[in-house]
Design an enzyme around this catalytic site. Structure first.
Site, mmCIF file in Angstrom:
data_model
loop_
_atom_site.group_PDB
_atom_site.id
_atom_site.type_symbol
_atom_site.label_atom_id
_atom_site.label_comp_id
_atom_site.label_asym_id
_atom_site.label_seq_id
_atom_site.Cartn_x
_atom_site.Cartn_y
_atom_site.Cartn_z
ATOM 1 N N HIS A 20 0.834 -1.204 0.000
ATOM 2 C CA HIS A 20 0.000 0.000 0.000
ATOM 3 C C HIS A 20 0.871 1.258 0.000
ATOM 4 C CE1 HIS A 20 -3.903 -1.987 0.675
ATOM 5 N NE2 HIS A 20 -3.112 -2.937 1.137
ATOM 6 N N ASP A 111 -5.817 5.776 0.787
ATOM 7 C CA ASP A 111 -5.875 4.360 0.519
ATOM 8 C C ASP A 111 -7.289 3.810 0.733
ATOM 9 O OD1 ASP A 111 -3.308 2.174 0.857
ATOM 10 O OD2 ASP A 111 -5.364 1.453 1.019
ATOM 11 N N THR A 288 4.734 -8.510 -0.652
ATOM 12 C CA THR A 288 5.257 -7.982 0.605
ATOM 13 C C THR A 288 4.734 -8.685 1.860
ATOM 14 O OG1 THR A 288 3.506 -6.338 0.569
ATOM 15 C CG2 THR A 288 5.619 -5.659 -0.330
ATOM 16 N N ALA A 338 13.816 -7.434 -5.005
ATOM 17 C CA ALA A 338 14.207 -7.231 -6.407
ATOM 18 C C ALA A 338 13.575 -5.951 -6.928
ATOM 19 C CB ALA A 338 13.722 -8.410 -7.246
ATOM 20 N N HIS A 355 2.174 -14.453 -6.570
ATOM 21 C CA HIS A 355 1.014 -14.697 -5.702
ATOM 22 C C HIS A 355 -0.222 -13.947 -6.225
ATOM 23 C CE1 HIS A 355 2.062 -10.677 -4.552
ATOM 24 N NE2 HIS A 355 1.216 -10.618 -3.549
ATOM 25 N N ASN A 359 -0.894 -5.371 -7.835
ATOM 26 C CA ASN A 359 0.224 -4.605 -8.408
ATOM 27 C C ASN A 359 1.130 -5.512 -9.223
ATOM 28 O OD1 ASN A 359 -0.271 -1.935 -7.275
ATOM 29 N ND2 ASN A 359 0.057 -2.953 -5.312
ATOM 30 N N GLU A 363 2.102 -5.250 -13.120
ATOM 31 C CA GLU A 363 3.514 -5.157 -13.528
ATOM 32 C C GLU A 363 3.865 -6.300 -14.488
ATOM 33 O OE1 GLU A 363 5.508 -4.847 -9.714
ATOM 34 O OE2 GLU A 363 4.300 -3.089 -9.240
HETATM 35 N N1 UDP Z 1 8.044 -5.775 -4.948
HETATM 36 C C1 UDP Z 1 9.298 -5.399 -5.374
HETATM 37 N N2 UDP Z 1 10.358 -6.239 -5.139
HETATM 38 C C2 UDP Z 1 10.214 -7.441 -4.540
HETATM 39 C C3 UDP Z 1 8.924 -7.835 -4.123
HETATM 40 C C4 UDP Z 1 7.854 -6.974 -4.343
HETATM 41 O O1 UDP Z 1 9.486 -4.316 -5.946
HETATM 42 O O2 UDP Z 1 11.217 -8.135 -4.386
HETATM 43 C C5 UDP Z 1 6.911 -4.842 -5.182
HETATM 44 C C6 UDP Z 1 6.180 -5.188 -6.459
HETATM 45 O O3 UDP Z 1 6.785 -4.539 -7.554
HETATM 46 C C7 UDP Z 1 4.764 -4.706 -6.200
HETATM 47 C C8 UDP Z 1 4.637 -4.780 -4.687
HETATM 48 O O4 UDP Z 1 5.945 -4.966 -4.165
HETATM 49 O O5 UDP Z 1 4.588 -3.377 -6.647
HETATM 50 C C9 UDP Z 1 3.753 -5.941 -4.242
HETATM 51 O O6 UDP Z 1 2.447 -5.580 -4.435
HETATM 52 P P1 UDP Z 1 1.297 -6.616 -4.746
HETATM 53 O O7 UDP Z 1 0.015 -5.852 -4.858
HETATM 54 O O8 UDP Z 1 1.649 -7.444 -5.906
HETATM 55 O O9 UDP Z 1 1.307 -7.603 -3.512
HETATM 56 P P2 UDP Z 1 1.137 -7.444 -1.913
HETATM 57 O O10 UDP Z 1 2.487 -7.215 -1.383
HETATM 58 O O11 UDP Z 1 0.189 -6.300 -1.675
HETATM 59 O O12 UDP Z 1 0.572 -8.761 -1.500
#
Ligand code: UDP
Length: 458
Positions: A20, A111, A288, A338, A355, A359, A363
């Site tokens: 978020h 948010d 995350t 990463a 998963h 986001n 991506e």
């Molecule tokens: N992310 C990243 N590097 C990592 C793992 C996650 O930059 O090693 C970023 C990813 O690009 C995305 C966000 O963390 O923008 C994860 O958001 P998402 O909505 O996919 O999942 P959540 O963490 O909310 O379950």
């Protein structure tokens, strides 16, 4: 840059957990860059402010004023934070005002997890804009009472059913995991099976979010989404009819110029990817908050080894299965974070094991990379269904069986090596082109972003 001079004080308030913070920070950056005369205060907690990189943008201020207790598990910290709303949020906004010598907040962009801010914005006489998180999440919340009426008793009955023996994914897996019935009575959710409905719709723990969303979202000046017009037309239509202004502005990461950061992770991952063949690498990340169980991780490590493909795996080292040796023959690179957007845009990446956080899905689409979906909870099952069944740009590992019985290597083979995978790749490249069109000048997201600027600039 926006044509009209825009001098308001825009407070962007992030739910201070996980992705978020990144999402709202992306919006805050985009607004600050597009409206240089505005002051943008980015309000979140001190513990989460380290995750966005320190801001190099002159009119964007970091205000780490939200209080999050460091005691207890992340789940307990989260519930405590939710219980302390909206008082905590008011205090954060007051802090932003006092840091700007009393400049009143004219607009709150917040948010979707905090519908309480609707009332706060009205009290302050500020325009209120919401970031609606994943589109399917907003639609499910807005239809929550209908979904409960239709399926709530089935959920209660399912609580008594013994979970599948190999169900090591989510707390949800002994609830609705059995129902293949389609949610046909809500058109925008009609591609989902009952088992794909976000799991926070049914337990009473999220009543405040459901009631708040239903009461407040339609009153917001606009609700923005990290998606683009036409990606899911039925959702577009439903949200257009339920909200004052539905504004898909995604993929949001494409709204701001990509920072060519020299972060540690970039220095490790990008040169490694540069050495790999085109479309040969599997990128693995669970976002995350989530990770498979130890047993799931062992299956994953085996599957990656068995697939024979090089892999880049983002995972906290302490979570790796015991005794796991990274990448036989130097095929694997394991990092604790990463630069995901850059990784997915790299030509060496051939598949994304995800998963299906929204986001990540956006991506994956922006990078034109087909996906192997391993959803755990919340909206992830619905997003995985959209990826694999609606768009045909990936496959979904079902709980238990698939994951355990060589299914990971098989799914990777399908996506990376077989004709079916080539068709998925072609389709996701088409969506990538549509995403790029949407954010290009004159594109739908780009025009919607201009509308957003008009709204926040008052
Ligand atoms: N992310 C990243 N590097 C990592 C793992 C996650 O930059 O090693 C970023 C990813 O690009 C995305 C966000 O963390 O923008 C994860 O958001 P998402 O909505 O996919 O999942 P959540 O963490 O909310 O379950």
């Amino acid at each position: 840059t926006h044509d009209k001079p825009c001098r308001p004080h825009i407070a962007v308030v992030a739910f201070p957990m996980g992705s978020h913070v990144h999402t709202l920070f992306t919006i805050a950056k985009a607004l600050a860059l597009a409206a240089p005369a505005a002051t943008v205060s980015f309000i979140t907690s001190a513990s989460s402010v380290a995750s966005p990189p320190p801001s190099p943008i002159a009119n964007l201020r970091l205000v780490p004023a939200l209080e999050v207790s460091s005691a207890g598990t992340p789940g307990e910290q989260l519930s405590k934070f939710v219980r302390a709303m909206p008082g905590n949020l008011r205090a954060g906004l007051e802090e932003a005002v006092s840091r700007e010598d009393g400049l009143r907040v004219s607009c709150i962009v917040s948010d979707g997890m905090m519908p309480e801010l609707g009332e706060v914005a009205r009290e302050m006489g500020a325009v209120w804009v919401v970031d609606g998180c994943a589109p399917v999440m907003a639609v499910s919340l807005l239809h929550a009472y209908e979904l409960r009426e239709a399926f709530g008793s089935a959920v209660d009955d399912a609580r008594g059913i013994t979970p599948k023996p190999l169900c090591f994914n989510s707390s949800n897996c002994n609830l609705l995991s059995f129902s293949e019935e389609l949610v046909s009575f809500v058109p925008s959710l009609s591609s989902l099976r009952v088992r794909d409905i976000p799991d926070f719709i049914f337990p009473p723990t999220h009543d405040h979010l459901i009631a708040g969303t239903i009461k407040e979202y339609p009153k917001a000046a606009a609700v923005v989404f990290n998606t683009f017009q036409g990606l899911e037309p039925l959702i577009d239509a439903d949200l257009t009819s339920m909200l004052t202004k539905y504004l898909p502005i995604g993929p949001t990461k494409l709204l701001t110029p990509r920072a060519e950061t020299e972060a540690e992770a970039d220095r490790l991952c990008i040169p490694w990817l540069d050495r790999q063949r085109a479309a040969s690498v599997v990128y693995v990340s669970f976002g995350t908050f989530n990770a498979p169980s130890q047993r799931g991780l062992v299956e994953l490590a085996r599957g990656l080894e068995a697939s024979g493909h090089p892999y880049l795996w983002s995972i906290k080292p302490e979570m790796l299965p015991k005794g796991f040796v990274v990448g036989g023959g130097g095929r694997g690179l394991v990092v604790d974070w990463a630069p995901q957007e850059r990784v997915l845009g790299h030509p060496a990446v051939g598949a994304f094991l995800t998963h299906c956080g929204w986001n990540s899905v956006m991506e994956g689409i922006s990078g034109g990379v087909p996906m192997v979906c391993w959803p755990f909870r919340w909206d992830q099952m619905a997003n995985a269904r959209t990826v694999s069944r609606v768009h045909g740009i990936g496959v979904t590992l079902e709980e238990g069986g698939d994951v355990a019985e060589g299914g990971i290597a098989k799914a990777l083979k399908t996506v990376m090596e077989e004709e079916e995978g080539a068709a998925m790749r072609a389709r996701v490249k088409m969506l990538k082109a549509r995403a790029e069109e949407a954010v290009a000048p004159g594109g739908s997201s780009s025009e919607n972003f201009k509308t957003l600027l008009d709204i926040v600039c008052g």
